[in-house]
Design a protein around this motif. Structure first.
Motif, PDB file in Angstrom:
ATOM      1  N   GLU A  63      22.307 -39.676  18.432  1.00  0.00           N
ATOM      2  CA  GLU A  63      22.282 -38.430  17.671  1.00  0.00           C
ATOM      3  C   GLU A  63      22.348 -37.276  18.663  1.00  0.00           C
ATOM      4  N   ALA A  86      17.264 -36.842  21.590  1.00  0.00           N
ATOM      5  CA  ALA A  86      18.610 -36.402  21.218  1.00  0.00           C
ATOM      6  C   ALA A  86      19.495 -36.382  22.472  1.00  0.00           C
ATOM      7  N   ARG A 113      27.162 -37.676  15.259  1.00  0.00           N
ATOM      8  CA  ARG A 113      25.998 -37.557  14.376  1.00  0.00           C
ATOM      9  C   ARG A 113      25.017 -36.554  14.975  1.00  0.00           C
ATOM     10  N   ALA A 132      21.432 -34.563  15.525  1.00  0.00           N
ATOM     11  CA  ALA A 132      20.002 -34.863  15.517  1.00  0.00           C
ATOM     12  C   ALA A 132      19.294 -33.988  14.490  1.00  0.00           C
TER      13      ALA A 132
END
Length: 581
Positions: free
Chosen positions: A445, A512, A553, A555
């Motif tokens: 993420e 992250a 994607r 976080a």
């Protein structure tokens, strides 16, 4: 007996209507009784015939076989001798006429050198032929004689001829021993390829030559059923190419006896299905089992075929009576058809015996131990290892192009093959997609906010290559949001990285991803302090992935997590990228 036979032969010669062309009248003729594949067999057969027949001789043939023959004779007398001895049953019905040019070195009787018989002088000048063309060579048998010889063949011998014809590409039908139109066409095709009259009926000599040529590469291996009491295995082995070398559990090593490079391992260990499956996995890590090739695993047995430009191998193992037993044959530059046939014969002959190799079996007290060796065998190692990390649920991986240079193939870990989906060498980014289904435990993420300068970061990477199965976290700080030359696509890290870390995710305290570690400077480039590293930033990564059809994607938050949780997350998303030559 011999006087009566001599009178009978003289009468046959006087009545004979066979004519011998001048080319063959200049050399001795022989009645060839049989041919065998080995010298010891030839000596034994010659001795047996010599006990009841005169003029028995043995010669080596061009094919490598050993012939037993009677003679030498004048060609006309040889033909009469052949008919007479066939008639009395003293020689096999498939015996035929041969000539001195067919034979090589004599081996029987021992120490005797054969002098060719001088041709008989004609009592009157030979008539002149009206053409300058030479007379056709005499056939070793007439078609009628060849057919009579065929009728004496056993079913196994008829099938053997079909197999030999099929081997040389002349026959493609069933191996049934029936000499129908297909077999006749195959015989004609083979005869034509040999420069012979394509009659579709093989003479005794032609049958012998065909079968000998087919068997020649197999005879060179010295195939022989042998029993190894240490491993508790009996099976067909290439005895002319390998010999016992040493024992290192769970293998008994048979090494090459010449420059062929052929090797044989016998596998023997106690165990169950779990042992069999474990062996299946372990064998595929060895250099002698190249990664390319067919893999087959069942509940109680497996086959592994590995092929590379350097070597090939076939491994067969099965579970039997509380033990795992099998073999590995290794070869170089061999005819694949010969090897396939030999491996099949080895499997068919494979017989486990009660003995099981002890786990501690060794030839001596001192044994070389190394993480690169398994029971004396080299473990296959990648050319290099780098790091990547999962960026979607389908198993796509982001990594550095450094991982791909000069690779014959690229895998995730040791064996998951991948294909290169996109590369940007200027940015230092590469996208890999798995060949086949892959479901990672977690995916990266990416941090949407700009990271804070001098904040703590960690790189998850395989700093030690394939020596460790999990990534290592290397901590440092974010030193700058640009590269040393002001590159906006890079961030500078105060972090000491290893070559294997390249391609790894750079994580903030929340887990992250704030970038990907770029590859280290190549040798000869500008030398920087050891604690200076660079990462490709998130906006650059996101643009690269979007162009490749992948969405990064984001976080959810930035709450710090415990170091142990960060380590678990790193092990879930980071993956070793292996380059194989």
């Amino acid at each position: 007996m011999r006087l009566v036979l001599g009178i009978f032969l003289f009468a046959l010669v006087q009545l004979s209507v066979w004519h011998v062309p001048p080319a063959q009248a200049q050399q001795s003729a022989w009645v060839q009784i049989e041919a065998v594949p080995t010298l010891s067999q030839g000596q034994a057969r010659a001795q047996a015939y010599a006990a009841r027949l005169d003029n028995v001789h043995g010669f080596r043939l061009a094919s490598g076989w050993y012939a037993i023959a009677l003679g030498p004779f004048d060609p006309g007398l040889a033909r009469a001798e052949l008919v007479a001895l066939r008639g009395t049953g003293e020689i096999p019905q498939d015996s035929y006429i041969a000539f001195s040019s067919d034979y090589r070195q004599p081996f029987w009787p021992a120490g005797v050198t054969v002098t060719p018989l001088a041709p008989a002088q004609p009592t009157a000048p030979a008539p002149q032929t009206p053409t300058a063309q030479p007379l056709p060579a005499i056939a070793d048998e007439t078609p009628q004689e060849a057919r009579r010889g065929e009728r004496l063949l056993t079913a196994a011998e008829r099938r053997e001829l079909q197999e030999a014809l099929a081997w040389f590409g002349h026959y493609a039908a069933a191996i049934d021993g029936a000499f129908g139109p297909g077999t006749r066409r195959a015989m004609s095709s083979w005869q034509a390829a040999q420069g012979l009259d394509p009659t579709g009926v093989l003479t005794t000599r032609q049958r012998a030559e065909l079968v000998a040529a087919w068997r020649e590469p197999f005879d060179a291996l010295g195939l022989e059923v042998k029993r190894d009491g240490i491993a508790g295995i009996e099976m067909l082995m290439p005895a002319a190419k390998v010999a016992y070398a040493r024992t290192e559990a769970p293998f008994v090593h048979y090494d090459a006896t010449d420059d062929s490079g052929m090797r044989l391992l016998l596998i023997s260990q106690s165990g169950d299905a779990a042992t069999l499956f474990g062996l299946y996995d372990i064998m595929q890590t060895l250099e002698i089992v190249p990664a390319e090739g067919r893999r087959e695993r069942g509940a109680r047995a497996f086959n592994l075929r590995g092929t590379s430009p350097e070597l090939s191998s076939h491994t067969y193992a099965r579970l039997t009576d509380g033990a795992v037993k099998g073999f590995t044959l290794v070869w170089r530059d061999a005819d694949p058809r010969v090897i396939d046939s030999v491996v099949e014969q080895m499997r068919e002959s494979f017989t486990p015996l009660p003995a099981i190799l002890p786990d501690s079996a060794r030839d001596g007290d001192v044994v070389e131990q190394s993480v690169d060796l398994l029971s004396g065998l080299d473990i296959r190692r990648p050319l290099r290892s780098r790091t990547g990390f999962f960026i979607d649920a389908a198993g796509a991986v982001l990594t550095t192009p450094d991982a791909l240079a000069g690779c014959a193939r690229v895998t995730l870990g040791a064996d998951q093959p991948v294909e290169v989906a996109a590369v940007d060498r200027q940015l230092g980014l590469a996208l890999l997609r798995p060949q086949g289904a892959l479901a990672p435990i977690a995916v990266a993420e990416f941090q949407g906010r700009q990271p804070r300068l001098r904040s703590e970061v960690a790189v998850a990477g395989f700093a030690y290559g394939d020596a460790l199965t999990l990534p290592v976290l290397t901590y440092g700080t974010l030193a700058d949001l640009r590269g040393l030359a002001g590159e906006e696509s890079l961030a500078r890290l105060a972090l000491t990285a290893q070559p294997g870390d390249a391609g790894g995710p750079v994580l903030d305290s929340s887990g992250a991803v704030i970038g990907m570690l770029r590859g280290l400077a190549p040798p000869g480039a500008q030398r920087l302090p050891e604690d200076v590293s660079f990462a490709v930033d998130v906006p650059t990564i996101a643009a690269f992935l979007s162009a490749a059809g992948v969405s990064a994607r984001a976080a959810d938050g930035s709450t710090p997590i415990a170091p142990e949780d960060l380590a678990v997350l790193a092990s879930d998303i980071a993956v070793r990228v292996s380059c194989w030559n």
